[in-house]
Write a protein that holds these residues in place. Structure first.
Motif, short mmCIF file in Angstrom:
data_model
loop_
_atom_site.label_atom_id
_atom_site.label_comp_id
_atom_site.label_asym_id
_atom_site.label_seq_id
_atom_site.Cartn_x
_atom_site.Cartn_y
_atom_site.Cartn_z
N LEU A 113 16.39 -11.06 -5.85
CA LEU A 113 15.85 -11.95 -6.88
C LEU A 113 15.07 -13.10 -6.25
O LEU A 113 13.95 -13.41 -6.65
N ARG A 117 11.01 -14.13 -6.35
CA ARG A 117 10.55 -15.47 -6.73
C ARG A 117 9.62 -16.05 -5.67
O ARG A 117 8.57 -16.61 -5.98
N ALA A 154 18.77 -12.43 -12.83
CA ALA A 154 17.40 -12.29 -13.35
C ALA A 154 17.30 -12.80 -14.78
O ALA A 154 16.23 -13.22 -15.23
#
Length: 170
Positions: A113, A117, A154
């Protein structure tokens, strides 16, 4: 009493949401906010921007500067939120020693995750390829540290994360 002035230290790897969550927490609480990146000496920023991870020695002046901010906010009786990766227990110990008013909030985000990003993040000196070094250095908080562990998924929205933190802190 000044040492009772609360200071929340939002920690986690780069890209876990420290700035977003810290800023929103400070706004909701109407507290002073400080961004950890602002405490880095220029040499640290240059080193990371060139793709080199920081060492413990590199982080030492940065941690001292964050500690000085905490001490100043406490002395001036300004509740504060400050961000800091605080990847290792030794760093957290340095920031909490003699500061009983400091409470850590660990943004516990999975590497996939955070990697996604960072791949989308523009205009920041921390390159995505340094993320692996942060996870290598990361020592997740032990229960005896009394760190508030906040799982990031998420589906987590900043508002939800802040609401969870505020509810947990009472």
């Amino acid at each position: 009493m000044a040492n009772q002035v609360p200071v929340l230290l939002v920690c986690g790897v780069s890209g876990s949401g420290k700035t977003t969550i810290g800023t929103l927490l400070a706004k909701r609480l109407d507290w002073v906010y400080a961004e950890a990146d602002a405490f880095h000496p220029p040499a640290n920023v240059a080193k990371m921007a060139s793709g080199l991870p920081l060492t413990d020695a590199d982080r030492e002046p940065w941690l001292r500067a964050i500690g000085a901010f905490i001490d100043e906010a406490t002395a001036e009786e300004h509740p504060a939120v400050v961000t800091c990766s605080a990847l290792k227990r030794a760093y957290r110990d340095e920031l909490r020693t003699g500061r009983p008013n400091v409470r850590f909030v660990f943004l516990d985000a999975p590497a996939d995750l955070v990697g996604a990003r960072l791949a989308r993040r523009a205009g920041h000196f921390f390159p995505a390829d340094l993320l692996a070094s942060q996870y290598r250095d990361l020592e997740a908080p032990d229960p005896d540290e009394h760190v508030l562990d906040v799982p990031i998924t998420a589906d987590s929205t900043p508002d939800d994360v802040v609401a969870d933190i505020l509810a947990a802190l009472g």
